[in-house]
Design a protein around this motif. Structure first.
Motif, mmCIF file in Angstrom:
data_model
loop_
_atom_site.group_PDB
_atom_site.id
_atom_site.type_symbol
_atom_site.label_atom_id
_atom_site.label_comp_id
_atom_site.label_asym_id
_atom_site.label_seq_id
_atom_site.Cartn_x
_atom_site.Cartn_y
_atom_site.Cartn_z
ATOM 1 N N PRO A 1 -26.059 1.500 -5.696
ATOM 2 C CA PRO A 1 -26.047 0.038 -5.852
ATOM 3 C C PRO A 1 -25.203 -0.689 -4.791
ATOM 4 O O PRO A 1 -25.468 -1.846 -4.487
ATOM 5 C CB PRO A 1 -25.457 -0.174 -7.255
ATOM 6 C CG PRO A 1 -25.752 1.091 -7.989
ATOM 7 C CD PRO A 1 -25.673 2.185 -6.948
ATOM 8 N N ALA A 2 -24.204 -0.021 -4.234
ATOM 9 C CA ALA A 2 -23.333 -0.661 -3.241
ATOM 10 C C ALA A 2 -23.821 -0.441 -1.806
ATOM 11 O O ALA A 2 -23.258 -1.020 -0.876
ATOM 12 C CB ALA A 2 -21.906 -0.132 -3.385
ATOM 13 N N LEU A 3 -24.863 0.363 -1.642
ATOM 14 C CA LEU A 3 -25.325 0.701 -0.296
ATOM 15 C C LEU A 3 -25.900 -0.490 0.475
ATOM 16 O O LEU A 3 -25.576 -0.655 1.663
ATOM 17 C CB LEU A 3 -26.334 1.853 -0.353
ATOM 18 C CG LEU A 3 -26.825 2.386 0.981
ATOM 19 C CD1 LEU A 3 -25.665 2.806 1.887
ATOM 20 C CD2 LEU A 3 -27.766 3.563 0.742
ATOM 21 N N PRO A 4 -26.721 -1.344 -0.100
ATOM 22 C CA PRO A 4 -27.247 -2.476 0.678
ATOM 23 C C PRO A 4 -26.150 -3.375 1.268
ATOM 24 O O PRO A 4 -26.260 -3.807 2.416
ATOM 25 C CB PRO A 4 -28.110 -3.238 -0.332
ATOM 26 C CG PRO A 4 -28.524 -2.204 -1.324
ATOM 27 C CD PRO A 4 -27.335 -1.276 -1.432
ATOM 28 N N ALA A 5 -25.115 -3.621 0.511
ATOM 29 C CA ALA A 5 -24.023 -4.464 1.016
ATOM 30 C C ALA A 5 -23.305 -3.781 2.175
ATOM 31 O O ALA A 5 -22.948 -4.433 3.158
ATOM 32 C CB ALA A 5 -23.040 -4.783 -0.109
ATOM 33 N N LEU A 6 -23.103 -2.466 2.082
ATOM 34 C CA LEU A 6 -22.463 -1.726 3.161
ATOM 35 C C LEU A 6 -23.328 -1.777 4.422
ATOM 36 O O LEU A 6 -22.823 -2.060 5.512
ATOM 37 C CB LEU A 6 -22.217 -0.275 2.745
ATOM 38 C CG LEU A 6 -21.639 0.642 3.833
ATOM 39 C CD1 LEU A 6 -20.268 0.158 4.303
ATOM 40 C CD2 LEU A 6 -21.561 2.090 3.303
ATOM 41 N N ARG A 7 -24.617 -1.528 4.265
ATOM 42 C CA ARG A 7 -25.516 -1.572 5.428
ATOM 43 C C ARG A 7 -25.509 -2.953 6.084
ATOM 44 O O ARG A 7 -25.434 -3.064 7.304
ATOM 45 C CB ARG A 7 -26.945 -1.210 5.006
ATOM 46 C CG ARG A 7 -27.157 0.251 4.776
ATOM 47 C CD ARG A 7 -28.602 0.543 4.467
ATOM 48 N NE ARG A 7 -28.818 1.964 4.296
ATOM 49 C CZ ARG A 7 -29.694 2.485 3.459
ATOM 50 N NH1 ARG A 7 -30.449 1.699 2.713
ATOM 51 N NH2 ARG A 7 -29.831 3.786 3.371
ATOM 52 N N LEU A 8 -25.606 -3.979 5.269
ATOM 53 C CA LEU A 8 -25.617 -5.353 5.776
ATOM 54 C C LEU A 8 -24.341 -5.671 6.549
ATOM 55 O O LEU A 8 -24.379 -6.252 7.632
ATOM 56 C CB LEU A 8 -25.805 -6.332 4.616
ATOM 57 C CG LEU A 8 -26.021 -7.795 4.980
ATOM 58 C CD1 LEU A 8 -27.328 -7.979 5.741
ATOM 59 C CD2 LEU A 8 -26.017 -8.641 3.722
ATOM 60 N N LEU A 9 -23.216 -5.267 6.019
ATOM 61 C CA LEU A 9 -21.932 -5.550 6.656
ATOM 62 C C LEU A 9 -21.772 -4.784 7.972
ATOM 63 O O LEU A 9 -21.262 -5.331 8.953
ATOM 64 C CB LEU A 9 -20.788 -5.225 5.697
ATOM 65 C CG LEU A 9 -19.426 -5.794 6.048
ATOM 66 C CD1 LEU A 9 -19.480 -7.307 6.279
ATOM 67 C CD2 LEU A 9 -18.433 -5.458 4.958
ATOM 68 N N VAL A 10 -22.236 -3.530 8.011
ATOM 69 C CA VAL A 10 -22.159 -2.755 9.253
ATOM 70 C C VAL A 10 -23.018 -3.409 10.327
ATOM 71 O O VAL A 10 -22.608 -3.518 11.494
ATOM 72 C CB VAL A 10 -22.544 -1.278 9.022
ATOM 73 C CG1 VAL A 10 -22.747 -0.549 10.342
ATOM 74 C CG2 VAL A 10 -21.476 -0.577 8.190
ATOM 75 N N GLU A 11 -24.195 -3.877 9.955
ATOM 76 C CA GLU A 11 -25.067 -4.556 10.928
ATOM 77 C C GLU A 11 -24.423 -5.861 11.400
ATOM 78 O O GLU A 11 -24.449 -6.188 12.589
ATOM 79 C CB GLU A 11 -26.446 -4.826 10.324
ATOM 80 C CG GLU A 11 -27.258 -3.568 10.052
ATOM 81 C CD GLU A 11 -27.564 -2.748 11.302
ATOM 82 O OE1 GLU A 11 -27.747 -3.318 12.398
ATOM 83 O OE2 GLU A 11 -27.612 -1.503 11.180
ATOM 84 N N GLU A 12 -23.837 -6.619 10.471
ATOM 85 C CA GLU A 12 -23.163 -7.867 10.835
ATOM 86 C C GLU A 12 -22.006 -7.591 11.797
ATOM 87 O O GLU A 12 -21.817 -8.297 12.787
ATOM 88 C CB GLU A 12 -22.641 -8.573 9.581
ATOM 89 C CG GLU A 12 -21.885 -9.854 9.881
ATOM 90 C CD GLU A 12 -21.230 -10.476 8.657
ATOM 91 O OE1 GLU A 12 -20.396 -11.388 8.847
ATOM 92 O OE2 GLU A 12 -21.529 -10.061 7.519
#
Length: 194
Positions: A116-127
């Motif tokens: 459940p926390a993976l999308p936020a981590l991916r988004l933040l790494v890309e940002e």
């Protein structure tokens, strides 16, 4: 580190090499989080922690202080042509610190919550990648040409001494080797990176 290059060429080389290393680490972070949760063997999050440590410590303890205290300060003494860019880069140094803290928290949430926390981590790494790549582009496309145009040979000598030292700002001890070992772990520790 001893070099036979003229001071300004050495400073430019060091900045570009540091940018190259940071770019490689950020690309590896992006690749790492893209592969998380794809059904492969569980990822070794120690590699992600190493990458995060590198992007936190190296810019904050080595790269940005040298830019702010030496390159930017000398450039401000010689010209006001790039003051707004230097102001923006200084703000970005602060924003980068905030983003890396957010990355630490997002990784911790992923470690405890899982998918459940993976999308936020991916988004933040890309940002973070977009942010830092733009930051480096601004330095290389605006600040370095201005420095080459406005700084004196005496300025470059002082800046070169600072950039070549790579000492720990807290203790003065050489830290380049520690970051080199960490960098090697990162670039050689990912699958497909050997």
């Amino acid at each position: 580190m001893y070099t036979t290059q003229p001071p300004r060429e050495n400073v430019i080389r060091i900045i570009q090499q540091e940018h190259t290393n940071l770019t490689a680490v950020i690309h590896n972070m992006q690749q790492f989080v893209r592969t998380l949760g794809q059904g492969n063997a569980p990822a070794d999050l120690k590699i992600m922690r190493a990458m995060l440590l590198y992007v936190i410590d190296y810019p904050e303890r080595v790269h940005h202080p040298k830019e702010d205290e030496h390159l930017f300060a000398r450039l401000r003494q010689r010209t006001h042509d790039v003051d707004s860019t230097l102001d923006e880069l200084s703000r970005q140094h602060v924003r980068g610190t905030t983003l890396t803290r957010e990355l630490e928290h997002a990784l911790a949430r992923y470690e405890f919550q899982g998918a459940p926390a993976l999308p936020a981590l991916r988004l933040l790494v890309e940002e973070y990648g977009r942010f830092f790549f733009e930051h480096m582009r601004l330095e290389e496309d605006v600040v370095l040409p201005a420095a080459l145009h406005h700084l004196t040979e005496a300025d470059w000598i002082v800046i070169d001494l600072a950039f070549s030292a790579n000492g720990d700002p807290l203790t003065g001890a050489p830290i380049q080797n520690n970051f080199s070992r960490l960098y090697q772990l990162i670039v050689h520790g990912l699958p497909g990176q050997h």
